[in-house]
Design an enzyme around this catalytic site. Structure first.
Site, short mmCIF file in Angstrom:
data_model
loop_
_atom_site.label_atom_id
_atom_site.label_comp_id
_atom_site.label_asym_id
_atom_site.label_seq_id
_atom_site.Cartn_x
_atom_site.Cartn_y
_atom_site.Cartn_z
N HIS A 83 -12.27 -4.06 -5.19
CA HIS A 83 -11.89 -4.90 -4.05
C HIS A 83 -13.05 -4.97 -3.05
O HIS A 83 -13.69 -3.96 -2.77
CB HIS A 83 -10.66 -4.31 -3.36
CG HIS A 83 -10.22 -5.09 -2.17
ND1 HIS A 83 -9.48 -6.24 -2.27
CD2 HIS A 83 -10.46 -4.92 -0.85
CE1 HIS A 83 -9.26 -6.73 -1.07
NE2 HIS A 83 -9.84 -5.96 -0.18
N ASP A 98 3.54 -6.83 3.90
CA ASP A 98 2.18 -7.02 4.42
C ASP A 98 1.93 -8.48 4.76
O ASP A 98 1.29 -8.79 5.76
CB ASP A 98 1.16 -6.52 3.40
CG ASP A 98 -0.26 -6.87 3.84
OD1 ASP A 98 -0.70 -6.35 4.87
OD2 ASP A 98 -0.89 -7.71 3.18
N ARG A 116 0.21 -10.06 12.97
CA ARG A 116 -0.99 -9.45 13.58
C ARG A 116 -2.01 -10.53 13.95
O ARG A 116 -2.67 -10.45 14.98
CB ARG A 116 -1.62 -8.45 12.59
CG ARG A 116 -0.83 -7.15 12.46
CD ARG A 116 -1.27 -6.37 11.24
NE ARG A 116 -2.68 -6.07 11.25
CZ ARG A 116 -3.44 -5.93 10.15
NH1 ARG A 116 -2.91 -6.05 8.95
NH2 ARG A 116 -4.70 -5.65 10.25
N SER A 136 -2.98 -2.37 4.98
CA SER A 136 -2.78 -3.73 4.50
C SER A 136 -3.55 -3.97 3.19
O SER A 136 -3.01 -4.53 2.22
CB SER A 136 -3.25 -4.71 5.58
OG SER A 136 -3.39 -6.00 5.07
N LYS A 148 -1.66 -3.54 -1.26
CA LYS A 148 -1.77 -4.55 -2.32
C LYS A 148 -2.48 -3.96 -3.54
O LYS A 148 -2.13 -4.25 -4.68
CB LYS A 148 -2.50 -5.79 -1.79
CG LYS A 148 -1.63 -6.58 -0.80
CD LYS A 148 -2.39 -7.67 -0.08
CE LYS A 148 -3.33 -7.14 0.95
NZ LYS A 148 -3.68 -7.98 2.06
N1 URA Z 1 -7.67 -7.89 4.54
C1 URA Z 1 -6.36 -7.59 4.39
O1 URA Z 1 -5.78 -7.79 3.33
N2 URA Z 1 -5.70 -7.05 5.44
C2 URA Z 1 -6.29 -6.80 6.64
O2 URA Z 1 -5.65 -6.30 7.54
C3 URA Z 1 -7.64 -7.14 6.77
C4 URA Z 1 -8.32 -7.68 5.71
#
Ligand code: URA
Length: 438
Positions: A82, A161, A168, A183, A187
């Site tokens: 990632h 999320d 947010r 966050s 995932k």
């Molecule tokens: N990428 C994400 O998936 N979440 C965040 O909070 C910031 C970047």
């Protein structure tokens, strides 16, 4: 339990228990905890922070808010990769066929580009017919048979999320370390891999502009992954300029193919090898970095990494001919040079500005619904530390509309910081976090 009491507790700087965090996230996902209470909570978290234990609990609660993928039908150790997002970041395009050619299964979920950063799915769509909309059955079959499958994120992956991020985004609570780390990691944990390698960007074009913040984010994510039972490591890489020379979908695909052909930019190759080395070690395919690099050089030299990319593109409905002849990729109608206004050394290239210039050309999305032009982009001719003479070419714009190209040119000139003082070229690999925990 009442959400009101949890908000007050966090406002007073107290730790929330595991049960309280679960209650909050489950209630929010179901719509029982309203947005205004969740907004108050995220703001309290911004001011009071979260402990490591609370951050892990938040991550796991968000992971469990939707589907958690079971990749056990895929043989071997699955290592996910990632990136926190950058400009010119085409790493997955070269990295995944390299590790797959070495027998490490790649079962990956990727996203589309939004704002000034690009996305792997858009880049892959430069191969006519390529699709990430494949069934779970095809996904598993492709990984087992050819070693790679890339799908879009499923709708029900970490829905808490998705809701929380939207909140947010409009309440100025994105930039809190525990919220960002949880966050991203919820995932990754829901995607079912056995190990996770993170590319945390640092610098003007990154989410985290300062090295100490990038290190803190990397440490937080490595800690979450490890505590959740996954081997996890991070590489902190420079984003004080775009990665490689090409920015824009088709141009980036061509640069990744060039790298698989044994050429390609040095900084890009270093990032690919640093991440690939961790992936190979996590998958028990290499004992150490030296062996990993030798193996990766091998599959580039014998053409098997490039062949693997072609097999993968074909298996997901794409025309693989451009892998062997990149001139078949989408090409823009016009080119325009960006000329250096002064002599000097390039000190910085504001990556975000270059990303926005690419978006101006039509190569990026302003909203999720925007369509994009895969052919446009920018090829840099000078990078940090290079000397440039007034009148020399700094970059070449590839576009289809002259007015947009002229706007992009203004931005690119402004993005280059040129000074008479000579500077050392900075390494692209800044630091490792968690590398020695194999
Ligand atoms: N990428 C994400 O998936 N979440 C965040 O909070 C910031 C970047």
């Amino acid at each position: 339990m009442r959400m009101y009491d949890l908000i007050r507790k966090k406002k007073n700087g107290e730790e929330l228990t595991t049960e309280e965090i679960r209650y909050m996230i489950e209630g929010f996902t179901e719509g029982e905890v309203p947005d205004y209470q969740m907004s108050a909570m995220t703001m309290a978290i911004c001011f009071r922070g979260m402990s490591k234990r609370e951050t892990l609990d938040l991550t796991l609660a968000m992971r469990d808010s939707g589907d958690v993928l079971d990749l056990s039908a895929i043989e071997g150790i699955k290592v996910d990769k990632h990136s926190t997002g950058g400009v010119g970041d085409k790493t997955s395009l070269a990295l995944t066929p390299i590790v797959a050619a070495l027998g490490v299964p790649v079962a990956k979920m990727s996203g589309r580009g939004l704002g000034h950063t690009g996305g792997t799915i858009d880049k892959l769509e430069c191969f006519p017919g390529f699709t990430t909309e494949i069934s779970e059955e095809t996904f598993v079959k492709n990984v087992n048979c050819i070693g790679i499958a890339i799908a879009g994120q499923t709708a029900n992956l970490a829905p808490a999320d998705k809701k929380l991020y939207a909140l947010r985004d409009v309440t100025a609570t994105v930039d809190q370390m525990s919220l960002i780390a949880s966050s991203i990691m919820c995932k990754k944990l829901a995607s079912g891999s056995d190990a996770i390698v993170l590319d945390v960007k640092t610098g003007n074009g990154a989410f985290m502009k300062r090295m100490e913040d990038s290190v803190a984010l990397a440490e937080e994510m490595v800690s979450i992954g490890t505590l959740a039972g996954k081997k996890t490591a991070a590489v902190i890489t420079d984003m004080d300029q775009p990665l490689g020379y090409a920015i824009g979908n088709s141009l980036e695909v061509a640069e990744a193919i060039d790298t698989l052909n044994g050429h390609g930019p040095k900084d890009f190759k270093e990032v690919v090898f640093a991440l690939g080395s961790l992936m190979l070690q996590f998958a028990n395919r290499a004992q150490n970095e030296e062996e990993a690099i030798r193996l990766m050089e091998g599959v580039i030299a014998d053409g098997s990494a490039r062949k693997k990319l072609a097999e993968f593109v074909l298996a997901q409905g794409g025309d693989a001919a451009p892998v062997f002849d990149p001139s078949l990729l989408p090409v823009a109608k016009m080119q325009m040079e960006v000329i250096a206004p002064t002599d000097g050394y390039v000190h910085r290239i504001l990556a975000e500005e270059i990303g926005i210039a690419c978006m101006t050309l039509g190569g990026g999305r302003e909203t999720k619904e925007s369509s994009i032009d895969l052919s446009v982009g920018i090829v840099l001719k000078k990078k940090n530390g290079d000397f440039v003479k007034a009148g020399e070419t700094l970059a070449v714009i590839h576009g289809n509309e002259l007015t947009k190209m002229a706007q992009a040119r203004e931005r690119i000139v402004g993005a280059y910081e040129i000074s008479s003082e000579q500077i050392e070229k900075k390494p692209v690999i800044c630091r490792y976090v968690g590398r020695h925990d194999f």
